[in-house]
Design a protein around this motif. Structure first.
Motif, short mmCIF file in Angstrom:
data_model
loop_
_atom_site.label_atom_id
_atom_site.label_comp_id
_atom_site.label_asym_id
_atom_site.label_seq_id
_atom_site.Cartn_x
_atom_site.Cartn_y
_atom_site.Cartn_z
N PRO A 244 2.90 -0.91 -14.18
CA PRO A 244 1.49 -0.92 -13.45
C PRO A 244 1.09 -0.28 -12.41
CG PRO A 244 3.37 -2.59 -12.77
CD PRO A 244 3.94 -1.72 -13.69
N PHE A 245 -0.10 -0.06 -12.17
CA PHE A 245 -0.50 0.94 -11.18
C PHE A 245 -0.77 0.18 -9.89
CE2 PHE A 245 -2.17 2.35 -15.22
CZ PHE A 245 -1.40 3.57 -15.34
N TRP A 246 0.18 -0.50 -9.38
CA TRP A 246 0.36 -1.03 -8.14
C TRP A 246 1.81 -1.13 -7.67
CZ3 TRP A 246 2.96 -5.47 -6.90
CH2 TRP A 246 3.60 -6.34 -8.29
N TYR A 247 1.85 -1.18 -6.35
CA TYR A 247 3.16 -1.38 -5.74
C TYR A 247 3.05 -2.16 -4.50
CZ TYR A 247 7.54 0.11 -3.79
OH TYR A 247 8.99 0.12 -3.13
N ARG A 248 4.06 -2.89 -3.93
CA ARG A 248 4.24 -3.85 -2.84
C ARG A 248 4.99 -3.10 -2.28
NH1 ARG A 248 4.36 -9.43 -1.04
NH2 ARG A 248 5.71 -9.56 0.68
N TYR A 249 4.46 -2.62 -0.77
CA TYR A 249 5.29 -1.91 0.08
C TYR A 249 5.92 -2.62 1.28
CZ TYR A 249 6.79 3.08 1.20
OH TYR A 249 7.37 4.02 1.16
N ASP A 250 7.10 -3.03 1.19
CA ASP A 250 7.78 -3.68 2.44
C ASP A 250 8.39 -3.11 3.53
OD1 ASP A 250 6.99 -6.70 1.08
OD2 ASP A 250 8.37 -5.72 -0.51
N GLY A 251 8.80 -3.87 4.43
CA GLY A 251 9.47 -3.34 5.57
C GLY A 251 8.75 -2.40 6.59
N LEU A 252 7.51 -2.84 6.74
CA LEU A 252 6.54 -2.17 7.71
C LEU A 252 6.40 -2.48 8.95
CD1 LEU A 252 3.31 -1.38 5.26
CD2 LEU A 252 5.43 0.10 5.58
N GLU A 253 6.28 -1.77 9.88
CA GLU A 253 6.15 -2.24 11.24
C GLU A 253 4.70 -2.87 11.50
OE1 GLU A 253 8.49 -2.65 13.51
OE2 GLU A 253 9.95 -1.89 12.32
N ALA A 254 4.46 -3.87 12.42
CA ALA A 254 3.16 -4.45 12.81
C ALA A 254 2.40 -3.67 13.78
CB ALA A 254 3.30 -5.92 13.23
N TYR A 255 1.10 -3.56 13.33
CA TYR A 255 0.38 -2.90 14.30
C TYR A 255 0.48 -1.39 14.52
CZ TYR A 255 -3.17 -2.00 17.93
OH TYR A 255 -4.39 -1.79 18.56
N THR A 256 0.92 -0.69 13.34
CA THR A 256 1.44 0.58 13.17
C THR A 256 0.60 1.41 12.12
OG1 THR A 256 3.67 -0.06 13.53
CG2 THR A 256 3.32 2.09 12.62
N VAL A 257 0.15 2.67 12.52
CA VAL A 257 -0.81 3.44 11.66
C VAL A 257 0.26 3.86 10.52
CG1 VAL A 257 -2.10 5.64 11.12
CG2 VAL A 257 -2.34 4.04 13.48
N TYR A 258 -0.23 3.73 9.23
CA TYR A 258 0.47 4.34 8.17
C TYR A 258 -0.36 5.22 7.30
CZ TYR A 258 4.41 1.38 9.07
OH TYR A 258 5.27 0.74 9.80
N SER A 259 0.09 6.11 6.57
CA SER A 259 -0.69 7.10 5.65
C SER A 259 0.06 7.00 4.35
CB SER A 259 -0.89 8.43 6.13
OG SER A 259 -1.45 9.30 5.51
N PHE A 260 -0.65 6.79 3.28
CA PHE A 260 -0.21 6.61 1.90
C PHE A 260 -0.55 7.73 0.93
CE2 PHE A 260 2.41 2.84 2.39
CZ PHE A 260 1.85 2.25 3.36
N THR A 261 -0.04 8.59 0.35
CA THR A 261 -0.57 9.44 -0.36
C THR A 261 0.09 9.49 -1.69
OG1 THR A 261 -0.13 10.95 1.39
CG2 THR A 261 -0.45 12.04 -0.72
N LEU A 262 -0.82 9.54 -2.73
CA LEU A 262 -0.66 9.46 -4.15
C LEU A 262 -0.50 10.86 -4.74
CD1 LEU A 262 -0.25 7.69 -6.97
CD2 LEU A 262 -2.89 7.97 -7.00
N THR A 263 0.50 11.22 -5.52
CA THR A 263 0.62 12.48 -5.96
C THR A 263 0.62 12.43 -7.60
OG1 THR A 263 1.59 13.37 -4.05
CG2 THR A 263 1.80 14.77 -6.26
#
Length: 352
Positions: A301-320
């Motif tokens: 499937p073309f989706w993913y659940r990303y866990d373990g993140l910090e609240a109120y934090t800037v994240y950049s997600f890159t698809l290659t």
């Protein structure tokens, strides 16, 4: 009138035309006057004919025969008993008879031939000089298939030669193209059987020709054929197939990141396949900031659940997205994998 001495009782007369009738009388003259004999008819002998006519050539539309016609010689000098027709450098007559017409067959279209005429009477034969004619044009035949030169993701170089049998003056060459898309090595026709003309030239005097086709789609099977035309028609080669090489994927959209209701340490990331794979896709990878990328299955499937993140934090997600061309450039320098990213702030975790 010819004059001879009084003691002469015979003479010869020159300058007469062969095979002609003359009336002759003898006139005797002395100082007292003259007297004449009765006229007698004299005929000169035959001689070889002179003043041969030229051929009138009627070309047959098949290009493989002509009809030759001729007239009696201007000066037969006797009774003509046979006409002969020869090809150049041959002593074997292709026609021999009393007639004035001959169909010359088993010829090649649009080819120059030389013939000559011989006319005979009882006194001898006279042979004329060579006369040239060219048989009629017909449609060409035997166009060879084009050869492929340099091929990359967007260009194909074609080379071809003239027809085996031009059968006339070639006036134009046309290059036809049709394509069959290859996606994951499955074929789907997207062009008519005749294709479309992508190149036309009237510069036809050289022996070899070439054309660089450009603006093609990567990883696509194309077929080409050549049409050669003269004033009477055309001939076409067989289709020749070629496949453009792979290229880096194009049309890659940024992944979509969605916050999850009631959760502050996880997000749901979705993406879609590239609109232009431009080859066989090798991998999807998803990277958070500068962390080690995660490999994703090609078939979804073309989706993913990303866990373990910090609240109120800037994240950049890159698809290659990578194809074979991106990993191993073949013909042209690769622009590398296509990366798109999505930046988000996670909302703060509210204290209890």
């Amino acid at each position: 009138m010819w004059t001879v001495g009084g003691g002469t009782t015979s003479t010869s007369v020159s300058g007469l035309e062969p095979f002609s009738q003359y009336m002759v009388r003898v006139e005797a003259v002395n100082s007292a006057g003259n007297t004449s004999s009765v006229e007698v008819s004299v005929s000169t002998a035959q001689a070889s004919p002179s003043g041969l006519s030229v051929f009138r050539v009627e070309k047959m539309t098949t290009g493989t025969s002509v009809i030759l016609r001729w007239d009696p010689p201007a000066k037969p000098y006797g009774v003509i008993n046979i006409y002969r027709v020869y090809e150049r450098d041959s002593d074997i007559a292709i026609y021999s008879g009393p007639g004035f017409v001959f169909e010359f067959v088993r010829l090649q279209p649009y080819t120059q031939y030389f013939v000559k005429q011989e006319v005979c009477n009882d006194a001898g034969c006279t042979r004329g000089s060579d006369q040239a004619f060219t048989t009629a044009e017909i449609a060409p035949t035997g166009q060879p298939t084009p050869a492929m030169g340099m091929v990359n993701a967007t260009h194909v170089l074609l080379r071809w030669t003239k027809p085996v049998n031009p059968n006339g003056q070639i006036t134009t060459y046309e290059v036809f193209r049709r394509s069959t898309q290859l996606r994951r090595r499955r074929q789907a026709s997207e062009a008519s059987s005749d294709g479309k003309v992508v190149y036309t030239t009237s510069a036809t005097n050289q022996s070899t020709f070439e054309y660089m086709d450009s603006g093609l789609t990567p990883y696509t099977q194309y077929e080409y054929k050549i049409r050669a035309s003269n004033s009477q028609g055309y001939t076409e080669s067989q289709w020749q197939a070629v496949q453009t090489s792979q290229a880096p994927p194009a049309g890659v959209d940024a992944p979509v990141v969605m916050l999850l209701e009631g959760e502050v340490n996880a997000v749901n990331i979705t993406w879609t396949p590239p609109s232009q794979p431009n080859g066989v896709l090798q991998s999807y990878s998803l990277r958070k900031n500068t962390s080690i990328p995660l490999s994703m299955p090609l078939d979804g499937p073309f989706w993913y659940r990303y866990d373990g993140l910090e609240a109120y934090t800037v994240y950049s997600f890159t698809l290659t997205v990578c194809s074979e061309e991106a990993a191993q450039p073949v013909s042209l320098p690769s622009s590398g994998p296509r990366r798109l990213h999505h930046i988000l702030f996670l909302r703060p975790h509210l204290p209890l």
